[in-house]
Design an enzyme around this catalytic site. Structure first.
Site, PDB file in Angstrom:
ATOM      1  CG  ASN A 178      -1.688   1.252   1.425  1.00 35.11           C
ATOM      2  OD1 ASN A 178      -1.829   2.041   0.479  1.00 35.11           O
ATOM      3  ND2 ASN A 178      -2.216   1.474   2.613  1.00 35.11           N
ATOM      4  CD1 TRP A 179       3.875   1.311  -2.554  1.00 41.37           C
ATOM      5  CD2 TRP A 179       3.923   2.409  -4.511  1.00 41.37           C
ATOM      6  NE1 TRP A 179       4.832   0.726  -3.335  1.00 41.37           N
ATOM      7  CE2 TRP A 179       4.885   1.373  -4.539  1.00 41.37           C
ATOM      8  CE3 TRP A 179       3.770   3.229  -5.633  1.00 41.37           C
ATOM      9  CZ2 TRP A 179       5.689   1.148  -5.669  1.00 41.37           C
ATOM     10  CZ3 TRP A 179       4.567   2.995  -6.743  1.00 41.37           C
ATOM     11  CH2 TRP A 179       5.517   1.970  -6.759  1.00 41.37           C
ATOM     12  CE  LYS A 180       0.152   3.339   4.699  1.00 44.98           C
ATOM     13  NZ  LYS A 180       0.244   3.428   6.122  1.00 44.98           N
ATOM     14  CG  HIS A 192      -5.629   2.041   5.161  1.00 51.08           C
ATOM     15  ND1 HIS A 192      -5.164   3.024   6.001  1.00 51.08           N
ATOM     16  CD2 HIS A 192      -4.630   1.127   5.044  1.00 51.08           C
ATOM     17  CE1 HIS A 192      -3.927   2.716   6.375  1.00 51.08           C
ATOM     18  NE2 HIS A 192      -3.585   1.575   5.800  1.00 51.08           N
ATOM     19  CD  GLU A 247      -2.587   5.652   6.648  1.00 53.38           C
ATOM     20  OE1 GLU A 247      -2.560   5.697   5.408  1.00 53.38           O
ATOM     21  OE2 GLU A 247      -1.687   5.113   7.334  1.00 53.38           O
ATOM     22  CD  GLU A 301      -3.365  -2.423   7.195  1.00 54.46           C
ATOM     23  OE1 GLU A 301      -2.275  -2.681   6.706  1.00 54.46           O
ATOM     24  OE2 GLU A 301      -3.973  -1.367   6.981  1.00 54.46           O
ATOM     25  N   GLY A 338       2.882   2.157  10.583  1.00 49.73           N
ATOM     26  CA  GLY A 338       3.861   3.227  10.431  1.00 49.73           C
ATOM     27  C   GLY A 338       4.619   3.558  11.706  1.00 49.73           C
ATOM     28  CB  SER A 356       5.471  -1.915  11.676  1.00 47.87           C
ATOM     29  OG  SER A 356       5.129  -0.566  11.930  1.00 47.87           O
ATOM     30  N   GLY A 406       3.000  -1.200   4.081  1.00 54.25           N
ATOM     31  CA  GLY A 406       3.152   0.200   3.699  1.00 54.25           C
ATOM     32  C   GLY A 406       4.604   0.510   3.388  1.00 54.25           C
ATOM     33  N   GLY A 407       5.309   1.051   4.379  1.00 48.72           N
ATOM     34  CA  GLY A 407       6.680   1.541   4.193  1.00 48.72           C
ATOM     35  C   GLY A 407       7.605   0.572   3.460  1.00 48.72           C
TER      36      GLY A 407
HETATM   37  P1  PGA Z   1       3.110   0.195   7.378  1.00 44.69           P
HETATM   38  O1  PGA Z   1       1.663   0.479   6.767  1.00 44.69           O
HETATM   39  O2  PGA Z   1       3.599  -1.123   6.831  1.00 44.69           O
HETATM   40  O3  PGA Z   1       3.969   1.345   6.917  1.00 44.69           O
HETATM   41  O4  PGA Z   1       2.962   0.145   8.868  1.00 44.69           O
HETATM   42  C1  PGA Z   1       0.730  -0.564   6.604  1.00 44.69           C
HETATM   43  C2  PGA Z   1      -0.599  -0.035   6.082  1.00 44.69           C
HETATM   44  O5  PGA Z   1      -1.031   1.040   6.498  1.00 44.69           O
HETATM   45  O6  PGA Z   1      -1.236  -0.683   5.226  1.00 44.69           O
END
Ligand code: PGA
Length: 266
Positions: A17-19, A106, A108, A175, A181, A221, A242-243
């Site tokens: 997930n590149w956000k 998600h 966010e 999640e 993050g 994470s 994500g990251g």
């Molecule tokens: P993260 O993000 O791996 O950077 O913690 C995961 C996500 O929000 O899907």
């Protein structure tokens, strides 16, 4: 039949997930680098890999991906097929662009953009009806965990947010918001406990057979350092990352770990 065997009968997903990251140029550079280092042999049939990119990078990602077996998805698609919804993207627009994979709910989107269980449910139901595969996210906040509300929150998000009818194109991502993050990955014990709870709840919403088939991904994470221990858990069917999905080297390593986990079960 052992628990491990049942686990391996489910699809395994490695999804990035590149956000709000990845310009078109960065998307191109990522896929160019990934192509040059991608595992040479075919991936196991049950292993899916995907990246959720910015809508503006969709065409670039689809072109530069070439024949890499990486699906391209969108992070937010509306439940209506057109109309007065400024800033939104519809299912038909996504399909026309060549995308049949979407992320819904998600944390966010819930935290910053007013997504609720009810709107997430409408999105997932609508997208499944249009032929999409949907990764639907759920998870508790830090406060909810500290107040021992994790199972109540997950139960509510499942009962009120997931589609009424089971679909074999539905995937759930657990999640925990406190892990996203932050570098604080859930421990294998915490992840397995939550995933087992989610699967049991899915069995009450749908039925046991559907719940056994439904992939449940862990997100929060995920890195190559922690991923193998998570993949070894009976109820974890991959990761939403994500990251660590932004760098081709770490994303490729996560895929290799997925391949290893698929093979070790054969
Ligand atoms: P993260 O993000 O791996 O950077 O913690 C995961 C996500 O929000 O899907």
């Amino acid at each position: 039949m052992s628990e491990r065997r049942l686990f391996r009968r489910r699809a395994l997903w490695i999804a990035g997930n590149w956000k709000m990251n990845g310009t078109r140029a960065e998307t191109q550079a990522f896929f160019d680098a990934l192509k040059s280092s991608f595992p040479k042999s075919d991936l196991p049939a049950a292993l899916h890999t995907a990246i959720f990119v910015s809508p503006l990078s969709i065409d670039r990602a689809l072109t530069v991906r070439g024949d890499l077996p990486v699906e391209i998805g969108l992070q937010n698609v509306h439940f209506e097929s057109k109309g007065a919804y400024t800033g939104e993207i519809s299912g038909p627009m996504a399909l026309e662009a060549g995308v049949k994979l979407a992320l819904v709910g998600h944390s966010e989107r819930r935290q910053y953009f007013g997504e609720t269980d009810a709107t997430a449910k409408r999105r997932t139901e609508s997208l499944l009806a249009q032929g999409f595969t949907v990764i639907h996210c759920i998870g508790e906040t830090k406060t909810e965990r500290l107040e021992n509300q994790t199972e109540n929150v997950l139960a509510r998000q499942i009962d009120d947010g997931l589609p009424t009818e089971y679909s074999d194109r539905l995937i759930v991502a657990y999640e925990p918001v406190w892990a996203i993050g932050t570098g604080l990955t859930a421990t294998p014990e915490q992840a397995e406990e939550a995933h087992a709870f989610i699967r049991a709840r899915l069995a009450t919403c749908y039925n046991r057979e559907a719940a056994e088939k439904l992939p449940i991904l862990y997100g929060g994470s995920v890195t190559p350092e922690v991923f193998p221990a998570l993949l070894a858990l009976p109820n974890v069917d991959g990761g939403l990352v994500g990251g660590a999905s932004l760098k081709p080297e770490s994303f490729r390593t996560l895929i290799e770990q997925g391949v290893e986990a698929s093979r070790s079960a054969e």
